[in-house]
Structure formats: C-alpha cells, structure tokens
Design a protein around this motif. Sequence first.
Motif, PDB file in Angstrom:
ATOM      1  N   ARG A  37       0.848  -1.197   0.000  1.00  0.00           N
ATOM      2  CA  ARG A  37       0.000   0.000   0.000  1.00  0.00           C
ATOM      3  C   ARG A  37       0.882   1.244   0.000  1.00  0.00           C
ATOM      4  O   ARG A  37       1.901   1.299   0.674  1.00  0.00           O
ATOM      5  N   THR A  38       0.446   2.219  -0.747  1.00  0.00           N
ATOM      6  CA  THR A  38       1.131   3.500  -0.758  1.00  0.00           C
ATOM      7  C   THR A  38       0.192   4.533  -0.179  1.00  0.00           C
ATOM      8  O   THR A  38      -1.016   4.329  -0.093  1.00  0.00           O
ATOM      9  N   ALA A  39       0.740   5.642   0.217  1.00  0.00           N
ATOM     10  CA  ALA A  39      -0.078   6.715   0.780  1.00  0.00           C
ATOM     11  C   ALA A  39      -1.005   7.268  -0.294  1.00  0.00           C
ATOM     12  O   ALA A  39      -0.641   7.311  -1.474  1.00  0.00           O
ATOM     13  N   PRO A  40      -2.216   7.687   0.098  1.00  0.00           N
ATOM     14  CA  PRO A  40      -3.113   8.296  -0.880  1.00  0.00           C
ATOM     15  C   PRO A  40      -2.444   9.526  -1.497  1.00  0.00           C
ATOM     16  O   PRO A  40      -1.773  10.272  -0.793  1.00  0.00           O
ATOM     17  N   PRO A  41      -2.610   9.735  -2.783  1.00  0.00           N
ATOM     18  CA  PRO A  41      -1.986  10.891  -3.417  1.00  0.00           C
ATOM     19  C   PRO A  41      -2.603  12.191  -2.903  1.00  0.00           C
ATOM     20  O   PRO A  41      -3.773  12.231  -2.557  1.00  0.00           O
ATOM     21  N   ALA A  42      -1.813  13.207  -2.839  1.00  0.00           N
ATOM     22  CA  ALA A  42      -2.292  14.500  -2.354  1.00  0.00           C
ATOM     23  C   ALA A  42      -1.987  15.578  -3.385  1.00  0.00           C
ATOM     24  O   ALA A  42      -0.917  15.593  -3.979  1.00  0.00           O
ATOM     25  N   PRO A  68     -17.352   7.254   2.951  1.00  0.00           N
ATOM     26  CA  PRO A  68     -16.806   6.755   1.685  1.00  0.00           C
ATOM     27  C   PRO A  68     -15.282   6.634   1.662  1.00  0.00           C
ATOM     28  O   PRO A  68     -14.730   5.950   0.808  1.00  0.00           O
ATOM     29  N   MET A  69     -14.601   7.250   2.615  1.00  0.00           N
ATOM     30  CA  MET A  69     -13.145   7.108   2.678  1.00  0.00           C
ATOM     31  C   MET A  69     -12.745   5.680   3.031  1.00  0.00           C
ATOM     32  O   MET A  69     -11.584   5.311   2.873  1.00  0.00           O
ATOM     33  N   VAL A 126     -10.011   3.025  -5.588  1.00  0.00           N
ATOM     34  CA  VAL A 126     -11.374   2.905  -5.065  1.00  0.00           C
ATOM     35  C   VAL A 126     -11.626   3.990  -4.022  1.00  0.00           C
ATOM     36  O   VAL A 126     -12.692   4.614  -3.994  1.00  0.00           O
ATOM     37  N   GLY A 127     -10.637   4.233  -3.169  1.00  0.00           N
ATOM     38  CA  GLY A 127     -10.778   5.277  -2.158  1.00  0.00           C
ATOM     39  C   GLY A 127     -10.981   6.650  -2.765  1.00  0.00           C
ATOM     40  O   GLY A 127     -11.832   7.417  -2.332  1.00  0.00           O
ATOM     41  N   ALA A 128     -10.180   6.980  -3.776  1.00  0.00           N
ATOM     42  CA  ALA A 128     -10.301   8.288  -4.426  1.00  0.00           C
ATOM     43  C   ALA A 128     -11.651   8.444  -5.115  1.00  0.00           C
ATOM     44  O   ALA A 128     -12.285   9.492  -5.022  1.00  0.00           O
ATOM     45  N   ILE A 129     -12.092   7.394  -5.789  1.00  0.00           N
ATOM     46  CA  ILE A 129     -13.384   7.474  -6.482  1.00  0.00           C
ATOM     47  C   ILE A 129     -14.518   7.642  -5.483  1.00  0.00           C
ATOM     48  O   ILE A 129     -15.389   8.504  -5.653  1.00  0.00           O
ATOM     49  N   SER A 130     -14.528   6.849  -4.428  1.00  0.00           N
ATOM     50  CA  SER A 130     -15.618   6.953  -3.450  1.00  0.00           C
ATOM     51  C   SER A 130     -15.562   8.299  -2.722  1.00  0.00           C
ATOM     52  O   SER A 130     -16.598   8.922  -2.464  1.00  0.00           O
ATOM     53  N   TYR A 131     -14.355   8.774  -2.410  1.00  0.00           N
ATOM     54  CA  TYR A 131     -14.212  10.082  -1.771  1.00  0.00           C
ATOM     55  C   TYR A 131     -14.753  11.184  -2.684  1.00  0.00           C
ATOM     56  O   TYR A 131     -15.525  12.038  -2.250  1.00  0.00           O
ATOM     57  N   SER A 190      -7.391   9.868  -8.917  1.00  0.00           N
ATOM     58  CA  SER A 190      -7.682   8.440  -8.796  1.00  0.00           C
ATOM     59  C   SER A 190      -6.561   7.559  -9.351  1.00  0.00           C
ATOM     60  O   SER A 190      -6.689   6.355  -9.379  1.00  0.00           O
ATOM     61  N   THR A 191      -5.476   8.161  -9.765  1.00  0.00           N
ATOM     62  CA  THR A 191      -4.327   7.389 -10.218  1.00  0.00           C
ATOM     63  C   THR A 191      -3.086   7.876  -9.505  1.00  0.00           C
ATOM     64  O   THR A 191      -3.016   9.024  -9.072  1.00  0.00           O
TER      65      THR A 191
END
Length: 123
Positions: A4-9, A51-52, A61-66, A120-121
């Motif tokens: 797992r990588t950190a969510p992009p910011a 959704p997070m 999936v996290g980015a799309i739901s967020y 989302s990427t």
Amino acid sequence: MTARTAPPATPVPVLYRAEGAVVAVAAVVLVVLAGFAWWWLLALFLVFDLPMLGYAVDNRVGAISYNLAHNYVAPAALLAAHGLALALGEPGWPPLTLVAACWLFHVGVDRALGYGPRPSTNP
C-alpha cells in the motif's frame, strides 16, 4: 499481496478554499433558516467521510468513493428535489433540506481546510 502506498495528495487552490468557506457558511444559514438546530451540522459531519473506507480496498477505489461523496452535485440534487416538491404544491420532505445542508457544510469545510478532490491514479 500488493504494498500500500499513501493516498496521493494535491494542493487545493486558495480560490477553492474560499469557495468552501462560503458554502459552509451558507449551509449554516440554510439550516438555521429552515428551522433546524445548528448542532445537526456537527452531529452528521463525519457521516459524509464514510466513503473514505474505500481506501481500505486501494487508492483508486478510495479516491473514487471520496470524490463521489465530496462534491456539490448530490446535495444540490437533494435541494432541487425538495424545491420541486414544494413547487408542485407538495409539502416536500424537510429532512432532505437538512441532509443536503449538512452535506454541503461538510464539503465546504473540507475544501476550506484544504481537502479537495483526490486524483484516482498514482502520479
């Protein structure tokens, strides 16, 4: 199993932060003028972060739901549905106004604090 990588910011521009603050204040005014208690804004605040949980699956999936939950489209549609019901002479459903205002408040506060749409990427 993949690592797992950190969510992009990505930084949220100042204009979006100001817009978020204005939307949050407007949502507070809407709640008060609609006759609801202001504390509903706080009571429902974290509901819109559920959704997070999509980030538990992966970043995409996290980015799309967020992003689906953190925009103005759905709460605006709820307000429009309530307004349409009132225009047609129906009593409408006042809780729609409350949910929409709380949702707008949440998104507005998030944007004002610098939390914006997530890519989302991975870069």
